[in-house]
Design a protein around this motif. Structure first.
Motif, PDB file in Angstrom:
ATOM      1  N   ILE A 187       0.751  -1.044   0.022  1.00 40.97           N
ATOM      2  CA  ILE A 187       0.058   0.058   0.033  1.00 40.97           C
ATOM      3  C   ILE A 187       0.788   1.240  -0.076  1.00 40.97           C
ATOM      4  O   ILE A 187       0.392   2.384   0.040  1.00 40.97           O
ATOM      5  N   HIS A 242      -0.569   4.359   2.460  1.00 36.25           N
ATOM      6  CA  HIS A 242      -1.647   4.493   1.562  1.00 36.25           C
ATOM      7  C   HIS A 242      -0.926   5.225   0.199  1.00 36.25           C
ATOM      8  O   HIS A 242      -1.867   5.523  -0.776  1.00 36.25           O
ATOM      9  N   GLN A 272      -7.587   7.372  -6.606  1.00 32.22           N
ATOM     10  CA  GLN A 272      -7.971   5.799  -6.338  1.00 32.22           C
ATOM     11  C   GLN A 272      -7.475   5.199  -7.627  1.00 32.22           C
ATOM     12  O   GLN A 272      -6.913   4.143  -7.533  1.00 32.22           O
ATOM     13  N   GLU A 304      -7.811  -6.338 -10.373  1.00 29.73           N
ATOM     14  CA  GLU A 304      -7.919  -4.992 -10.767  1.00 29.73           C
ATOM     15  C   GLU A 304      -8.644  -4.686 -12.124  1.00 29.73           C
ATOM     16  O   GLU A 304      -8.732  -3.683 -12.266  1.00 29.73           O
ATOM     17  N   ARG A 355      -9.207  -0.015  -9.615  1.00 24.70           N
ATOM     18  CA  ARG A 355      -8.456  -0.095  -8.239  1.00 24.70           C
ATOM     19  C   ARG A 355      -9.515  -0.687  -7.184  1.00 24.70           C
ATOM     20  O   ARG A 355      -9.257  -1.272  -6.126  1.00 24.70           O
ATOM     21  N   TYR A 389     -10.084  -4.248  -6.804  1.00 20.67           N
ATOM     22  CA  TYR A 389      -9.215  -4.843  -6.196  1.00 20.67           C
ATOM     23  C   TYR A 389      -9.363  -4.614  -4.615  1.00 20.67           C
ATOM     24  O   TYR A 389      -9.263  -5.524  -3.720  1.00 20.67           O
ATOM     25  N   GLU A 390      -9.690  -3.568  -4.204  1.00 22.98           N
ATOM     26  CA  GLU A 390      -9.516  -3.152  -2.565  1.00 22.98           C
ATOM     27  C   GLU A 390     -10.998  -3.893  -2.012  1.00 22.98           C
ATOM     28  O   GLU A 390     -11.139  -4.166  -1.096  1.00 22.98           O
ATOM     29  N   LYS A 442      -9.808  -7.679  -0.829  1.00 24.12           N
ATOM     30  CA  LYS A 442      -8.678  -8.030  -0.251  1.00 24.12           C
ATOM     31  C   LYS A 442      -8.871  -7.698   1.448  1.00 24.12           C
ATOM     32  O   LYS A 442     -10.007  -7.266   1.671  1.00 24.12           O
TER      33      LYS A 442
END
Length: 680
Positions: A242, A267, A288, A487, A491, A494-495, A498
């Motif tokens: 990250i 991040h 993002q 992805e 993005r 993906y987030e 996870k």
């Protein structure tokens, strides 16, 4: 033949006051002869039970090998006065690295023949290769085990001599300074294999005098070294899941001090290249889906960043390349790749057009600045891998090479499509699929192989495979589920797959499987699942959740013992994975990971037919994870279906080395599927 039965030695594991008993923990003992005996017994069990298919496996291997043009070569690219390319000769397992001076009609120079280097070795893999700026010395990295521990060797390109200089036990990542004498390289921790140190080495000196340039102290970060496209700067790139941090050094001053580009912030991710008096930075700062900014070299910190391509909610900025007159950007919109051309003079830009419904396109090797020609790659589920040159002024597109399928291939015999499945929370998930038209029946009777990965933000694009034709021609449909955790749709995709949202990855895959069944592409009696590594975790999770959906499942080098592995910071990858899976030392993450960890959730119930593969020297998923999983499945499962474990005793995470040896492992996997379908 009786299935191997592993002995049980109870190992009590306690975390946050919760106790687990692992009866197969002892299988971590790599040097224990009983472990090796068990692996060999599993291999023999598979071989004995599939003995009737041995001739078919060999024929299938020859069939897949027969489609590959044995005397093949890559499209040459021009750099530093030479055309550079890789070629294979008939019968050769390994590549030959070649170049021609000035033009393609010049005489060929083979400057590295990997077939010679690999003689007498069961495994040999060349990683990075790079010549000094004066083109007099070549550095190349070689791995002789499969554990991704390399040794750098040096070759005099004028005399052909392999120099006595060598640098052992490194990552295979390196970059030359402009003095033609100094090489920077990254080194890994000997236990965890985390790339954490950058050294400099001067040709002709002992490695004992190599200078430690940088050490990454944070165990969640790793670091690599590389050069900018301009070759004017050496970059050290530290990165966690990250966060990013980069340092730069004038390549002409290799003994100088590296300068921090932008300090790490949680991040904040960024990566930079150089052009004129700026660094060009792809970053997620307040973006993002990433944006492109430029930063003055004299003051490159974030407060001086200037937006070039601002953030867009529905477009993921994946990559960029810089030319003297153009900026080229690779983006992803609605799950598909786009390549956009933007002239520096401010005139209107444009995008490349692609015809297939589902495809993959990417910016290829473009080492030269002063050219209007962009090289890009393209393929789809029905279009073999293709390399194009595109004139960014005239918009003329030239096909330089398309993968040749020996024996012929007619794309019109096959069709591909992209369909959408509704996930359990209402999100629409894309599926790419391909089949042979005259073999398909829209009544659910077709066998279908559903492949996916779904982790690390890795987009699983639609790609062509000549080997896959062996399934399609026998009536299989092949499908890719573009699930969350990748992805593929930006993005956010993906987030949402996870950490504490990881279960979305598994339920998305199940929704895709159910949709393919409801749309009559297949049925549970003919549906097969496949994934590898983190995709193997996916396989283990979905078969625990919905074993009834699949007739068979292939898990390649699967990451299945999630909780125990993530609690053990002494083994490779663990600390760097905390921002992907979570840290189970935190009770919330421990309980969440425990809820889906395939090994911890094996139950006394029926499972699909299973083929599980592994590599004894695997540095990413330790061999004992699939081994323990199989032992526990043998103990608890209530069905009499097939369960096979195949361990490559001479390879690591990527399987066998060489372009043909790996096909033998694929032939085994395909044989397993075709055997279950009674097509053998």
């Amino acid at each position: 033949m009786q299935a191997p039965k592993a002995k049980k030695i109870a190992q009590l594991l306690e975390t946050h006051g919760h106790q687990r008993t692992d009866n197969y923990y002892w299988m971590r003992e790599r040097e224990n002869p009983e472990v090796i005996d068990y692996l060999n017994a599993e291999n023999e069990y598979l071989k004995t039970n599939l003995k009737s298919t041995e001739e078919f496996q060999e024929n299938l291997f020859q069939e897949m090998k027969g489609r590959i043009k044995e005397d093949d070569e890559s499209v040459p690219y021009f750099k530093s006065g030479y055309f550079w390319y890789i070629k294979y000769e008939a019968g050769g397992e390994y590549p030959l690295y070649c170049r021609k001076k000035g033009n393609l009609d010049a005489s060929e120079e083979i400057f590295l023949d990997v077939n010679i280097l690999a003689e007498g070795k069961s495994y040999y893999q060349v990683g990075g290769t790079a010549a000094t700026p004066d083109l007099k010395t070549l550095a190349f990295a070689a791995d002789e085990v499969g554990r991704r521990i390399y040794e750098i060797h040096f070759k005099d390109l004028e005399t052909g001599e392999i120099l006595s200089d060598h640098i052992p036990a490194i990552t295979g990542n390196f970059a030359w300074a402009a003095d033609n004498q100094t090489i920077f390289y990254s080194k890994q921790d000997p236990d965890t294999l985390r790339s954490y140190q950058i050294y400099s080495h001067k040709l002709g000196t002992s490695t004992e005098t190599d200078i430690l340039i940088y050490e990454e102290k944070d165990e969640e970060f790793s670091c690599v070294v590389h050069k900018t496209k301009s070759e004017k700067f050496i970059l050290i790139h530290s990165e966690s899941t990250i966060s990013s941090e980069m340092r730069f050094l004038d390549a002409a001053a290799p003994t100088g001090e590296f300068t921090l580009l932008q300090a790490r912030i949680p991040h904040l991710e960024y990566a930079a290249d150089h052009y004129h008096d700026h660094f060009w930075v792809r970053t997620n700062h307040k973006a993002q889906n990433f944006k492109l900014v430029k930063a003055p070299i004299a003051a490159p910190q974030m407060e001086n960043w200037e937006d070039v391509i601002p953030h867009r909610e529905t477009v993921l900025l994946e990559d960029f390349d810089i030319f003297s007159d153009f900026l080229v950007v690779q983006e992803r919109s609605n799950g598909l790749c786009k390549i956009n051309i933007k002239p520096w003079d401010g005139t209107a830009g444009h995008s490349l057009e692609f015809d297939d419904e589902t495809y993959t396109a990417w910016i290829s090797t473009n080492p030269e600045y002063d050219t209007p020609i962009l090289r890009f790659g393209y393929n789809s589920l029905v279009t073999p891998a293709s390399t194009f040159d595109y004139h960014m002024v005239t918009k003329e597109k030239t096909l330089l090479k398309q993968q040749e399928i020996v024996g012929g291939y007619d794309a019109s015999d096959y069709t591909s499509a992209r369909i959408w499945a509704k996930a359990s929370d209402g999100v629409m998930v894309p599926i790419s699929l391909v089949y042979k038209i005259d073999k398909f029946s829209p009544d659910g009777s077709n066998p279908l192989l559903l492949y996916s990965y779904g982790s690390y933000g890795y987009s699983m694009d639609a790609y062509f495979s000549s080997s896959r034709l062996s399934l399609l021609d026998r009536g299989f449909v092949f499908a890719i589920a573009h699930i969350r955790g990748g992805e593929d749709l930006g993005r956010g995709w993906y987030e949402d797959g996870k950490m504490l949202k990881k279960r979305n990855t598994f339920t998305d895959y199940i929704s895709c499987a159910e949709h393919l069944i409801s749309e009559k592409y297949t049925s549970p009696e003919h549906l097969y699942a496949m994934g590898g590594s983190a995709g193997g975790l996916l396989m283990g999770a979905v078969m625990n959740l919905r074993p009834d959906l699949f007739n068979g499942l292939i898990a390649a080098v699967p990451f299945v013992d999630v909780v125990t592995t993530m609690l053990d910071e002494t083994i490779p990858l663990t600390t760097g994975e905390f921002q992907e899976w979570g840290n189970p030392k935190d009770k919330e993450y421990y309980e969440y990971m425990l809820s889906y960890s395939p090994y911890d959730n094996v139950e006394a119930k029926d499972y699909p037919n299973l083929l599980i593969t592994s590599g004894l020297h695997d540095s990413q998923v330790q061999y004992w994870e699939p081994t323990k999983w199989v032992a526990k499945l043998r103990e608890l499962k209530t069905d009499s279906k097939l369960l096979f474990l195949h361990t490559n005793m001479e390879a690591g995470h990527g399987g066998a080395s060489g372009r043909f040896n790996s096909l033998k492992e694929m032939a085994l996997e395909y044989t397993f599927l075709l055997y279950l379908e009674k097509l053998i």
